[in-house]
Design a protein around this motif. Structure first.
Motif, PDB file in Angstrom:
ATOM      1  N   ARG A  99      83.810 102.247 -36.994  1.00 49.87           N
ATOM      2  CA  ARG A  99      82.674 101.652 -36.298  1.00 49.87           C
ATOM      3  C   ARG A  99      81.941 100.700 -37.231  1.00 49.87           C
ATOM      4  O   ARG A  99      81.831 100.954 -38.429  1.00 49.87           O
ATOM      5  CB  ARG A  99      81.716 102.723 -35.765  1.00 49.87           C
ATOM      6  CG  ARG A  99      82.387 103.695 -34.806  1.00 49.87           C
ATOM      7  CD  ARG A  99      81.366 104.519 -34.051  1.00 49.87           C
ATOM      8  NE  ARG A  99      80.613 103.713 -33.097  1.00 49.87           N
ATOM      9  CZ  ARG A  99      81.039 103.398 -31.885  1.00 49.87           C
ATOM     10  NH1 ARG A  99      82.228 103.804 -31.449  1.00 49.87           N
ATOM     11  NH2 ARG A  99      80.288 102.672 -31.076  1.00 49.87           N
ATOM     12  N   SER A 114      85.154  97.760 -29.037  1.00 48.17           N
ATOM     13  CA  SER A 114      84.983  98.567 -27.827  1.00 48.17           C
ATOM     14  C   SER A 114      83.944  99.657 -28.090  1.00 48.17           C
ATOM     15  O   SER A 114      83.456  99.826 -29.216  1.00 48.17           O
ATOM     16  CB  SER A 114      86.326  99.202 -27.421  1.00 48.17           C
ATOM     17  OG  SER A 114      86.787 100.082 -28.434  1.00 48.17           O
ATOM     18  N   ASP A 115      83.629 100.409 -27.041  1.00 48.71           N
ATOM     19  CA  ASP A 115      82.792 101.616 -27.154  1.00 48.71           C
ATOM     20  C   ASP A 115      81.486 101.326 -27.893  1.00 48.71           C
ATOM     21  O   ASP A 115      81.180 101.922 -28.931  1.00 48.71           O
ATOM     22  CB  ASP A 115      83.589 102.713 -27.872  1.00 48.71           C
ATOM     23  CG  ASP A 115      82.899 104.066 -27.795  1.00 48.71           C
ATOM     24  OD1 ASP A 115      82.045 104.242 -26.900  1.00 48.71           O
ATOM     25  OD2 ASP A 115      83.184 104.921 -28.639  1.00 48.71           O
ATOM     26  N   GLU A 116      80.688 100.439 -27.322  1.00 50.02           N
ATOM     27  CA  GLU A 116      79.448 100.013 -27.976  1.00 50.02           C
ATOM     28  C   GLU A 116      78.401 101.122 -27.994  1.00 50.02           C
ATOM     29  O   GLU A 116      78.303 101.938 -27.080  1.00 50.02           O
ATOM     30  CB  GLU A 116      78.889  98.783 -27.267  1.00 50.02           C
ATOM     31  CG  GLU A 116      77.665  98.186 -27.930  1.00 50.02           C
ATOM     32  CD  GLU A 116      77.165  96.950 -27.212  1.00 50.02           C
ATOM     33  OE1 GLU A 116      76.004  96.575 -27.434  1.00 50.02           O
ATOM     34  OE2 GLU A 116      77.941  96.359 -26.433  1.00 50.02           O
ATOM     35  N   SER A 117      77.579 101.155 -29.070  1.00 48.52           N
ATOM     36  CA  SER A 117      76.477 102.099 -29.181  1.00 48.52           C
ATOM     37  C   SER A 117      75.353 101.431 -29.977  1.00 48.52           C
ATOM     38  O   SER A 117      75.515 100.308 -30.475  1.00 48.52           O
ATOM     39  CB  SER A 117      76.928 103.385 -29.882  1.00 48.52           C
ATOM     40  OG  SER A 117      77.371 103.101 -31.195  1.00 48.52           O
ATOM     41  N   ALA A 125      80.007  98.962 -32.662  1.00 50.78           N
ATOM     42  CA  ALA A 125      81.179  99.051 -31.799  1.00 50.78           C
ATOM     43  C   ALA A 125      82.358  99.602 -32.593  1.00 50.78           C
ATOM     44  O   ALA A 125      82.390  99.512 -33.833  1.00 50.78           O
ATOM     45  CB  ALA A 125      81.532  97.679 -31.222  1.00 50.78           C
ATOM     46  N   LYS A 126      83.285 100.172 -31.871  1.00 47.63           N
ATOM     47  CA  LYS A 126      84.526 100.627 -32.488  1.00 47.63           C
ATOM     48  C   LYS A 126      85.418  99.421 -32.738  1.00 47.63           C
ATOM     49  O   LYS A 126      85.560  98.549 -31.874  1.00 47.63           O
ATOM     50  CB  LYS A 126      85.246 101.629 -31.586  1.00 47.63           C
ATOM     51  CG  LYS A 126      86.499 102.215 -32.196  1.00 47.63           C
ATOM     52  CD  LYS A 126      87.097 103.284 -31.296  1.00 47.63           C
ATOM     53  CE  LYS A 126      88.351 103.892 -31.918  1.00 47.63           C
ATOM     54  NZ  LYS A 126      88.933 104.951 -31.075  1.00 47.63           N
ATOM     55  N   SER A 128      89.179  97.791 -33.863  1.00 52.07           N
ATOM     56  CA  SER A 128      90.607  98.115 -33.801  1.00 52.07           C
ATOM     57  C   SER A 128      91.163  98.311 -35.209  1.00 52.07           C
ATOM     58  O   SER A 128      90.696  97.710 -36.182  1.00 52.07           O
ATOM     59  CB  SER A 128      91.380  96.996 -33.099  1.00 52.07           C
ATOM     60  OG  SER A 128      91.485  95.855 -33.938  1.00 52.07           O
TER      61      SER A 128
END
Length: 221
Positions: A99, A114-117, A125-126, A128
């Motif tokens: 992240r 992806s997978d934002e917080s 974000a995550k 790759s």
């Protein structure tokens, strides 16, 4: 020894250790600028707001280049500070650092994020594993580590192979030394039972082509 040896070893094992990267005096001066983390927090993610930390990020990269690491094309992105002591003590299971703080102002994310917080008011974000394979982390030891104060443990080769059978290795680093590792390598740590603090400044470097996506620290170099 060939100047390429450190980088070749790093890419093969996924980690390496370099001692005496920062003098005690310089390190102590930087630590004076880092505020105590909030109660209940293991550290802080806001070090890019501290000029002395940003200058140190560039100096460490330059020192690694002198020592034979192929880091000249990398730029410092985000920096974290961690501390394990009697008040802040926790077990970190095996994981990868996948992240990152993102600097984008648009809602749409590229395919490799992806997978934002949100953490400490920042978008995360995550990332790759393909992009992280182009990045390297540097953990600067602010205190000498030993088996009692929760040194990082890594699984060599796991940055390239999910099924690595190499035994887990404990990374003992002196004060001012650095553990260089791939964000993709599996790593963990236990509790600090030494009675002394274990403090780490964690820098992450990557190619300049990602500057529009990641939180780039505001220092030239």
């Amino acid at each position: 020894m060939s100047l390429l040896m450190p980088s070749l070893q790093l890419h093969d094992a996924g980690y390496s250790i370099e001692e005496d990267m920062v003098s005690d005096r310089d390190l102590d001066l930087v630590l004076q600028d880092i505020p105590e983390p909030l109660a209940g927090h293991a550290g802080t993610r806001l070090l890019d707001r501290i000029d002395s930390v940003n200058r140190l990020a560039v100096a460490i990269r330059e020192n690694l280049v002198v020592r034979g690491y192929s880091f000249g094309h990398l730029r410092p992105y985000w920096t974290n500070y961690f501390i394990k002591n009697a008040e802040r003590n926790w077990i970190v299971p095996m994981h990868r650092d996948d992240r990152a703080p993102i600097a984008m102002t648009t809602d749409a994310l590229p395919d490799f994020l992806s997978d934002e917080s949100v953490k400490e008011g920042r978008r995360y974000a995550k990332v790759s594993r393909t992009v992280l394979a182009e990045c390297w982390s540097v953990r600067l030891s602010c205190d000498a580590s030993d088996a009692r104060n929760a040194p990082l443990k890594v699984q060599p080769g796991s940055h390239r192979d999910d099924h690595s059978t190499h035994p887990v290795t404990e990374c003992i680093v002196g004060k001012g030394g650095c553990l260089i590792l791939s964000p993709n390598i599996l790593h963990s740590s236990g509790k600090n039972v030494s009675g002394c603090p274990g403090r780490i400044i964690h820098f992450t470097y990557g190619p300049a082509q990602y500057a529009e996506f990641f939180q780039f620290i505001p220092t030239q170099g």
